[in-house]
Design a protein around this motif. Structure first.
Motif, PDB file in Angstrom:
ATOM      1  N   GLY A 192      -2.728  23.591  52.717  1.00 53.30           N
ATOM      2  CA  GLY A 192      -1.599  23.822  51.830  1.00 53.30           C
ATOM      3  C   GLY A 192      -0.272  23.244  52.270  1.00 53.30           C
ATOM      4  O   GLY A 192       0.721  23.430  51.578  1.00 53.30           O
ATOM      5  N   ALA A 193      -0.218  22.576  53.429  1.00 58.12           N
ATOM      6  CA  ALA A 193       1.069  22.014  53.866  1.00 58.12           C
ATOM      7  C   ALA A 193       0.912  20.521  54.144  1.00 58.12           C
ATOM      8  O   ALA A 193      -0.194  19.997  54.177  1.00 58.12           O
ATOM      9  CB  ALA A 193       1.546  22.737  55.120  1.00 58.12           C
ATOM     10  N   VAL A 327      -1.638   5.387  45.581  1.00 58.55           N
ATOM     11  CA  VAL A 327      -0.162   5.380  45.554  1.00 58.55           C
ATOM     12  C   VAL A 327       0.348   6.045  46.835  1.00 58.55           C
ATOM     13  O   VAL A 327      -0.430   6.634  47.586  1.00 58.55           O
ATOM     14  CB  VAL A 327       0.382   6.131  44.314  1.00 58.55           C
ATOM     15  N   ASP A 328       1.653   5.979  47.048  1.00 60.62           N
ATOM     16  CA  ASP A 328       2.231   6.464  48.302  1.00 60.62           C
ATOM     17  C   ASP A 328       2.156   7.987  48.410  1.00 60.62           C
ATOM     18  O   ASP A 328       2.781   8.709  47.630  1.00 60.62           O
ATOM     19  CB  ASP A 328       3.696   5.992  48.365  1.00 60.62           C
ATOM     20  N   PHE A 329       1.398   8.458  49.393  1.00 61.41           N
ATOM     21  CA  PHE A 329       1.234   9.901  49.565  1.00 61.41           C
ATOM     22  C   PHE A 329       2.561  10.570  49.941  1.00 61.41           C
ATOM     23  O   PHE A 329       2.874  11.666  49.466  1.00 61.41           O
ATOM     24  CB  PHE A 329       0.186  10.199  50.641  1.00 61.41           C
ATOM     25  N   ASP A 330       3.355   9.896  50.788  1.00 62.31           N
ATOM     26  CA  ASP A 330       4.601  10.525  51.264  1.00 62.31           C
ATOM     27  C   ASP A 330       5.545  10.832  50.111  1.00 62.31           C
ATOM     28  O   ASP A 330       6.220  11.854  50.096  1.00 62.31           O
ATOM     29  CB  ASP A 330       5.298   9.616  52.281  1.00 62.31           C
ATOM     30  N   VAL A 331       5.576   9.925  49.123  1.00 59.28           N
ATOM     31  CA  VAL A 331       6.472  10.128  47.980  1.00 59.28           C
ATOM     32  C   VAL A 331       5.988  11.331  47.157  1.00 59.28           C
ATOM     33  O   VAL A 331       6.773  12.195  46.758  1.00 59.28           O
ATOM     34  CB  VAL A 331       6.522   8.850  47.100  1.00 59.28           C
ATOM     35  N   HIS A 332       4.674  11.414  46.952  1.00 62.51           N
ATOM     36  CA  HIS A 332       4.127  12.553  46.201  1.00 62.51           C
ATOM     37  C   HIS A 332       4.350  13.854  46.992  1.00 62.51           C
ATOM     38  O   HIS A 332       4.738  14.878  46.426  1.00 62.51           O
ATOM     39  CB  HIS A 332       2.631  12.327  45.927  1.00 62.51           C
ATOM     40  N   ALA A 333       4.133  13.814  48.308  1.00 61.57           N
ATOM     41  CA  ALA A 333       4.302  15.021  49.137  1.00 61.57           C
ATOM     42  C   ALA A 333       5.751  15.516  49.075  1.00 61.57           C
ATOM     43  O   ALA A 333       5.998  16.724  49.048  1.00 61.57           O
ATOM     44  CB  ALA A 333       3.904  14.727  50.577  1.00 61.57           C
ATOM     45  N   ASP A 338       9.507  18.926  49.437  1.00 61.58           N
ATOM     46  CA  ASP A 338      10.907  18.806  49.830  1.00 61.58           C
ATOM     47  C   ASP A 338      11.864  18.892  48.648  1.00 61.58           C
ATOM     48  O   ASP A 338      12.889  19.542  48.709  1.00 61.58           O
ATOM     49  CB  ASP A 338      11.126  17.471  50.563  1.00 61.58           C
ATOM     50  N   ASP A 339      11.486  18.212  47.561  1.00 63.37           N
ATOM     51  CA  ASP A 339      12.366  18.144  46.407  1.00 63.37           C
ATOM     52  C   ASP A 339      11.473  18.379  45.179  1.00 63.37           C
ATOM     53  O   ASP A 339      11.073  17.427  44.511  1.00 63.37           O
ATOM     54  CB  ASP A 339      13.000  16.731  46.392  1.00 63.37           C
ATOM     55  N   PRO A 340      11.123  19.675  44.927  1.00 66.23           N
ATOM     56  CA  PRO A 340      10.090  19.966  43.927  1.00 66.23           C
ATOM     57  C   PRO A 340      10.368  19.357  42.557  1.00 66.23           C
ATOM     58  O   PRO A 340      11.398  19.639  41.944  1.00 66.23           O
ATOM     59  CB  PRO A 340      10.110  21.499  43.841  1.00 66.23           C
ATOM     60  N   LYS A 341       9.487  18.470  42.119  1.00 64.78           N
ATOM     61  CA  LYS A 341       9.608  17.877  40.783  1.00 64.78           C
ATOM     62  C   LYS A 341       8.259  17.251  40.411  1.00 64.78           C
ATOM     63  O   LYS A 341       7.395  17.076  41.289  1.00 64.78           O
ATOM     64  CB  LYS A 341      10.722  16.822  40.760  1.00 64.78           C
ATOM     65  N   TRP A 342       8.117  16.900  39.152  1.00 70.22           N
ATOM     66  CA  TRP A 342       6.891  16.215  38.743  1.00 70.22           C
ATOM     67  C   TRP A 342       6.885  14.838  39.415  1.00 70.22           C
ATOM     68  O   TRP A 342       7.876  14.108  39.313  1.00 70.22           O
ATOM     69  CB  TRP A 342       6.831  16.076  37.220  1.00 70.22           C
ATOM     70  N   PRO A 343       5.819  14.479  40.129  1.00 67.76           N
ATOM     71  CA  PRO A 343       5.814  13.196  40.855  1.00 67.76           C
ATOM     72  C   PRO A 343       5.720  12.024  39.882  1.00 67.76           C
ATOM     73  O   PRO A 343       5.055  12.133  38.846  1.00 67.76           O
ATOM     74  CB  PRO A 343       4.529  13.278  41.691  1.00 67.76           C
ATOM     75  N   ASP A 344       6.404  10.910  40.215  1.00 70.55           N
ATOM     76  CA  ASP A 344       6.338   9.758  39.302  1.00 70.55           C
ATOM     77  C   ASP A 344       4.915   9.226  39.220  1.00 70.55           C
ATOM     78  O   ASP A 344       4.356   9.069  38.151  1.00 70.55           O
ATOM     79  CB  ASP A 344       7.278   8.647  39.795  1.00 70.55           C
TER      80      ASP A 344
END
Ligand SMILES: Cc1cc2nc3c(=O)[nH]c(=O)nc-3n(C[C@H](O)[C@H](O)[C@H](O)COP(=O)(O)OP(=O)(O)OC[C@H]3O[C@@H](n4cnc5c(N)ncnc54)[C@H](O)[C@@H]3O)c2cc1C
Length: 486
Positions: A192-193, A327-333, A338-344
């Motif tokens: 979960g993290a 796609v980039d995992f770090d951006v989705h993570a 860190d900045d909760p939003k729907w991932p692009d």
């Protein structure tokens, strides 16, 4: 002495606890608000298709064996298990994927073929992972999280540095190829993290993955729920569905009754397997041990957007379990933690259980489950669900070079609002409270209420954490604690 024990919820943890408590000789009743049991592991049946609504990866078969062995049984007494071969597949680009086999020597060869020298590194990494598995899953997770001393053993003392390093760094030190890094970071996502927030010691998840393999219970994960229900009934447990708990009554500092669909039901012990936050909301405020601020500050495991799709044809170039890491995992993570939003551009997971199991889809058709991990608490509206289905199905078609959109017979979805409405989940989390260093063992919400006598908790927000095997262990731990406190 025989006690009347009332259990809230019928997820894996509640059902497991019910079995142990009935075995100890108590009179046990399970109350489930929904019209079917299983909690997050419920099942959806539609037009001849069968879907697991929640868990689909059967990992750590030894934990299931140990659970049934406690009752003189084995999983095979209740359901058939199939070892998946290959275990799963991971897409990184158009027609570009890595297949993870069902045995370590072959996986080592696959790694070596991608990065020279990584095969040897993997063999070494897996030895440590196995040693951690033997310490964590065969021993530590069976401790109730009452005291920090539970974690102090000769073995953990020798590995103390692994509790302070993170697994992401560890993997990146040993493996350079980004595909291999992503594959090795995948198993800890179940905790979960982010891998960068997960201690190195948790490499035991890699042993669960490559060492013990991925299994499929025939007819799906729900077979395991039905198995435990059967065991519970054999042990004399009563299970009541459509029974919503509205309040936990406390009298003279002790839990004495539940309000079930408006009616008072007395009990000697109350145990809740519903989400901890919701369970405490059933108490008057003074009896809650954890404040809203505590929950707000905690790291929750992700929620998910899920689709259950009936396809009119067999889908090509995918395995039973297929991950899309193109796609980039770090951006989705970042969009999750860190900045909760729907991932692009989300990573997603697809499962086609009908690749293995002919019972879950009509002949010549395919059952597909798609999952996008999301931050809990996001706005969940029908337009967004549609938009994200379009996104992933477009990517799916491109990456696997086939048309599937025109073969969809139906699709159902499940997201944040459903987790809240169906399970009273805090912010619509799917997998409970994450297992970070500061939310491990004795640092997690307690199995025994700190404020109310005779009130206990179990499930993925308490000890040991998220996942089906931990839920079974949680049920065992709480039943032992109850027995000890009688
Ligand atoms: C989409 C998804 C995919 C997953 N994938 C995997 C996987 O592949 N492998 C794996 O091992 N794990 C997986 N997990 C995690 C695993 O499913 C959970 O950790 C486990 O099922 C949780 O069990 P539980 O008993 O803690 O809680 P739950 O299953 O949530 O049970 C709680 C129960 O309490 C009931 N309840 C709540 N409020 C009340 C009330 N007021 N009155 C009466 N009843 C109430 C709920 O309806 C529910 O039935 C997944 C979870 C999800 C959601």
């Amino acid at each position: 002495m025989r006690k009347q024990i009332k259990i809230i919820g019928s997820g894996f943890s509640s059902l497991a606890a019910a079995c142990y408590l009935a075995q100890q000789g108590h009179e046990v009743t399970v109350y489930e608000k929904n019209d079917t049991i299983g909690g997050r592991a419920r099942q959806l049946k539609k037009d001849g298709f069968v879907f697991d609504i929640g868990p689909t990866w059967y990992w750590m078969p030894d934990v299931f064996e140990r659970f049934f062995a406690d009752f003189g049984k084995k999983p095979a007494d209740y359901y058939d298990l199939i070892k998946l071969s290959p275990a799963y597949q991971v897409y990184f680009g158009i027609n570009e994927f890595v297949t993870i086999s069902d045995n370590l020597p072959e996986i080592i060869r696959t790694f070596e073929g991608i990065e020279r020298g990584s095969g040897g590194q993997l063999a070494h990494f897996m030895k440590e992972a196995q040693s951690n598995y033997n310490i964590a899953i065969k021993d530590l997770v069976y401790r109730p999280g009452v005291s920090p001393l539970e974690l102090v053993t000769v073995e953990t003392a020798m590995k103390v540095n692994q509790f302070f390093g993170n697994i992401s760094k560890d993997i990146r030190r040993k493996f350079k190829n980004t595909k291999l890094v992503q594959i090795l970071e995948f198993p800890v996502l179940f905790l979960g993290a982010k891998p960068s927030d997960t201690p190195s010691f948790y490499s035991f998840m890699n042993y669960a993955d490559f060492g013990l393999g991925t299994w499929h219970p025939k007819n799906g994960m729900y077979s395991v729920i039905l198995a435990i229900e059967k065991l519970a009934l054999e042990l004399g447990v009563t299970i009541k569905t459509k029974s919503n708990i509205e309040k936990i009554i406390v009298e003279q500092g002790a839990a004495t009754a539940l309000i079930v669909n408006g009616e008072r039901i007395n009990g000697d012990i109350i145990l809740s397997g519903a989400d901890y936050h919701h369970s405490e909301s059933l108490l008057d405020k003074t009896y809650r041990a954890y404040s809203e601020k505590y929950w707000e500050k905690s790291t929750f495991a992700p929620s998910s957007l899920l689709f259950y799709v009936g396809f009119d044809k067999k889908i090509e170039k995918v395995a039973h379990h297929t991950l899309f890491f193109d796609v980039d995992f770090d951006v989705h993570a970042e969009a999750i933690y860190d900045d909760p939003k729907w991932p692009d551009e989300p990573l997603f997971y697809a499962s086609f259980p009908s690749k293995t199991d002919r019972n879950v889809a009509p002949e010549g058709k395919e059952a597909g489950i798609f999952l996008i991990p999301l931050a809990p608490g996001l706005d969940d509206i029908p337009e967004l669900r549609e938009e994200y289905f379009e996104k992933i199905i477009t990517r799916f078609e491109k990456l696997t070079e086939q048309d599937v959109r025109n073969s969809i017979i139906f699709k159902e979805s499940f997201c944040v609002n459903d987790f809240i409405n169906d399970y009273n989940s805090y912010k619509g989390n799917a997998y409970g409270l994450a297992n970070t260093l500061l939310q491990t063992a004795f640092l997690r919400p307690k199995l025994k209420s700190k404020k109310v006598k005779n009130l206990f908790f179990t499930g993925q927000l308490t000890v040991p954490g998220p996942g089906v095997p931990p839920a079974l262990i949680s049920g065992k731990l709480v039943s032992e604690l109850i027995q000890k406190n009688l």
